[in-house]
Design an enzyme around this catalytic site. Structure first.
Site, short mmCIF file in Angstrom:
data_model
loop_
_atom_site.label_atom_id
_atom_site.label_comp_id
_atom_site.label_asym_id
_atom_site.label_seq_id
_atom_site.Cartn_x
_atom_site.Cartn_y
_atom_site.Cartn_z
N THR A 122 -5.21 1.60 -0.95
CA THR A 122 -7.15 0.54 -1.53
C THR A 122 -7.03 0.21 -0.46
OG1 THR A 122 -6.35 -0.14 -3.74
CG2 THR A 122 -7.96 -0.73 -3.04
N LYS A 213 -11.51 3.77 -6.94
CA LYS A 213 -10.94 2.24 -6.58
C LYS A 213 -11.42 1.17 -6.52
CE LYS A 213 -6.83 0.00 -7.29
NZ LYS A 213 -6.11 0.27 -8.41
N LEU A 259 -9.64 -7.08 -23.28
CA LEU A 259 -10.95 -8.68 -24.01
C LEU A 259 -9.34 -9.42 -24.49
CD1 LEU A 259 -13.15 -6.20 -26.29
CD2 LEU A 259 -13.30 -7.38 -23.79
N SER A 261 -9.03 -13.05 -23.82
CA SER A 261 -9.70 -14.10 -22.56
C SER A 261 -8.13 -15.64 -22.89
CB SER A 261 -10.47 -15.06 -23.40
OG SER A 261 -10.84 -15.30 -24.81
N GLY A 262 -8.83 -16.54 -21.55
CA GLY A 262 -7.68 -16.97 -21.36
C GLY A 262 -7.49 -18.01 -19.76
N CYS A 269 -3.92 -7.28 -7.03
CA CYS A 269 -5.10 -6.50 -6.67
C CYS A 269 -6.17 -7.03 -7.23
CB CYS A 269 -4.87 -4.95 -7.29
SG CYS A 269 -3.36 -4.36 -6.24
N LYS A 272 -7.41 -9.59 -4.95
CA LYS A 272 -7.74 -9.05 -2.94
C LYS A 272 -9.05 -8.28 -3.50
CE LYS A 272 -4.45 -5.62 -2.11
NZ LYS A 272 -5.21 -4.31 -2.00
N LYS A 328 1.94 -12.34 -14.93
CA LYS A 328 1.00 -11.44 -15.78
C LYS A 328 3.14 -10.94 -16.75
CE LYS A 328 0.81 -6.97 -15.13
NZ LYS A 328 -0.29 -5.49 -14.79
#
Ligand code: NAI
Ligand code: UGA
Length: 431
Positions: A122, A213, A259, A261-262, A269, A272, A328
């Site tokens: 990227t 990108k 969608l 939320s939290g 990425c 950055k 995650k």
């Protein structure tokens, strides 16, 4: 086709193994000998579901790794999958890409046949044309567009589902500014995928491909920030943001994904890339206010989570459990994980922190050696006066009587994964 891939990290190893699986002969080049040895021994150098089986089949055989850039000369096309970190001001640091381009240029200097160099990393718009192509030309003594080609082919895979994402992509973006030879070569590389899934191939300019990108990541990050902003309003009025999201997601123009939320987005990425494109815009004299707001909303979510904890517990001197450390689920990657500001905020409050993650604890111990790490969620909750949930690992959804062992069963859920039930004081961040 003989493909070479420079850089064997999350992207490089994934695409190298997948290219081998698509029938190509693959050479991986990396400066790290341990990475090279792992691949040749049939072991993936990174934790990524589905990658180990591919590397164990092809590693050391149809997929060979080396530290020697000269091996590139024997290949038809080279993908640059090197890191593009950020400077302190958020702008992109292309120094590793520049070093890689120079080594590739030197490697193809004596090659008689046409070679294609593809920028997979990227990079901000203009990098390939203004920075990398001149380096390739001077290091090789050749002329781009004549003796060799340069294309931009950004990658959209996600960590945790990288192999599946690469093997069944939504789209393939190729930026060549209409260079026929480059297009033909890339078409040959991707032909098996395109035929199998009828994948749309989007042909465009190099700068456009670079910008696509950033736009992709900026859009997704902003979508999450927007639902977080809406979720924060919902919380003020006792509205369930997840029901709101479910309903608006039924509108095709909005779509149901991204969608949730939290506590916000992290990873290697989104933070950055939003920072880099914001800084790139500012360099050109444009202030990108929407993107700045997306980052600001994201930065505030961890503190909002802790504010909710403060409503129930004075954390000073108390044992507080942090459930989830990876940015995650499905990965041990803690880069820019929301757990980092959450842990920092708890430390500022004087809490005694006990953290748990099924795979990322040792990574986080490198960053925060002074806190306690539990072997299980149950052990983390045992005796705690409060718990905050930062990563939506499935196993947190099955926790139940484990909460009964808490000194004070206060649960602040940043990912809507714990079941709200009798006997616990449950606070959702946006519901
Ligand atoms: N991680 C992800 O999920 C995605 C990353 N990207 C982009 O892909 C690029 C690569 O990212 P990652 O794979 O995450 O990086 P990474 O940090 O996981 O791996 C980079 C690899 O490059 C090697 N390396 C460093 N300098 C080198 C040199 N001069 N020559 C040869 N090898 C060298 C390192 O040893 C390492 O193995 C970045 O631009 C990133 O923004 C794009 C889509 C997804
Ligand atoms: O350029 C990249 O490196 C990649 O960045 C992201 O992939 P990744 O960072 O692996 O993970 P995502 O699944 O996008 O999640 C990013 C963050 O957003 C958060 N998120 C995601 C979705 C959602 O609804 N809510 C939410 O908070 C996740 O918890 C996580 O912290 C993009 O999804 C990929 O398309 C892209 O290739």
């Amino acid at each position: 086709m003989h493909v070479s891939v420079v850089g064997s990290g999350y992207v490089g190893t994934t695409i190298a193994a997948c290219f081998a699986d698509l029938g190509h002969e693959v050479t991986s080049v990396d400066i790290d000998e341990t990475v090279v040895d792992a691949i040749n021994d049939g072991e993936a150098p990174i934790h990524e579901p589905g990658l180990d089986p591919l590397v164990s089949v092809y590693g050391g055989d149809q997929l060979r790794a080396t530290t020697d850039y000269d091996a590139i000369a024997d290949t038809d096309v080279t993908f640059l999958a090197l890191p593009t970190p950020k400077h302190d001001d958020g702008s992109i640091d292309t120094s590793i890409m520049e070093a890689g381009a120079e080594s590739v240029g030197e490697a193809i200097a004596d090659k008689d046949d046409y070679h294609l160099v593809v920028v997979k990393s990227t990079v901000v718009p203009g990098t390939t044309e203004d920075t990398l192509t001149p380096i390739l030309e001077s290091a090789s003594g050749k002329t781009a567009g004549e003796d060799f080609g340069v294309a931009v082919n950004p990658e959209f895979l996600r960590e945790g589902t990288a192999v599946d994402d690469f093997m069944e992509p939504d789209k393939i973006v190729v930026g060549t500014d209409g260079d026929g030879r480059a297009l033909d070569r890339l078409a040959e590389v991707y032909e098996p995928l395109v035929l199998q899934w009828d994948v749309p191939v989007f042909e465009t300019g190099r700068r456009e491909a670079e910008m696509i990108k950033y736009a992709n990541n900026a859009f997704l990050a902003s979508k999450v920030s927007l639902i977080n902003d809406i979720g924060n309003i919902c919380k003020e009025y006792g509205v369930d943001a997840y029901e709101v999201a479910e309903a608006i997601g039924l509108d095709d123009r909005i779509g149901e994904r991204f969608l949730r939320s939290g506590v916000g987005w992290g990873g290697s990425c989104f933070p950055k890339d939003t920072a880099a494109i914001i800084q790139h815009a500012r360099d050109a004299g444009y202030e990108p206010r929407m993107l700045e707001a997306a980052v600001e909303v994201n930065d505030r979510q961890p503190e909002r989570l802790l504010d909710l904890l403060d409503d129930h517990v004075d954390a000073d001197g108390e044992r507080i459990a942090v459930l989830g450390l990876a940015f995650k689920p499905g990965t041990d990657d803690i880069r820019n994980s929301r757990a980092i500001p959450v842990i920092e905020g708890l430390r500022e409050r004087g809490a005694e922190i006990i953290a748990y993650d099924p795979v990322a604890a040792s990574e986080m111990a490198g960053r925060f050696p002074g806190i306690e790490y539990a072997e299980s969620a149950a052990a983390a909750l045992d005796g705690a006066s409060g718990a905050v949930v930062v990563t939506d690992w499935d196993e947190f959804g099955t926790l139940d009587e484990e909460f009964d062992a808490m000194a004070d069963p206060v649960v602040v859920d940043g990912r809507r994964i714990v079941e709200r039930r009798e006997g616990i004081t449950y606070e959702g961040l946006t519901w």
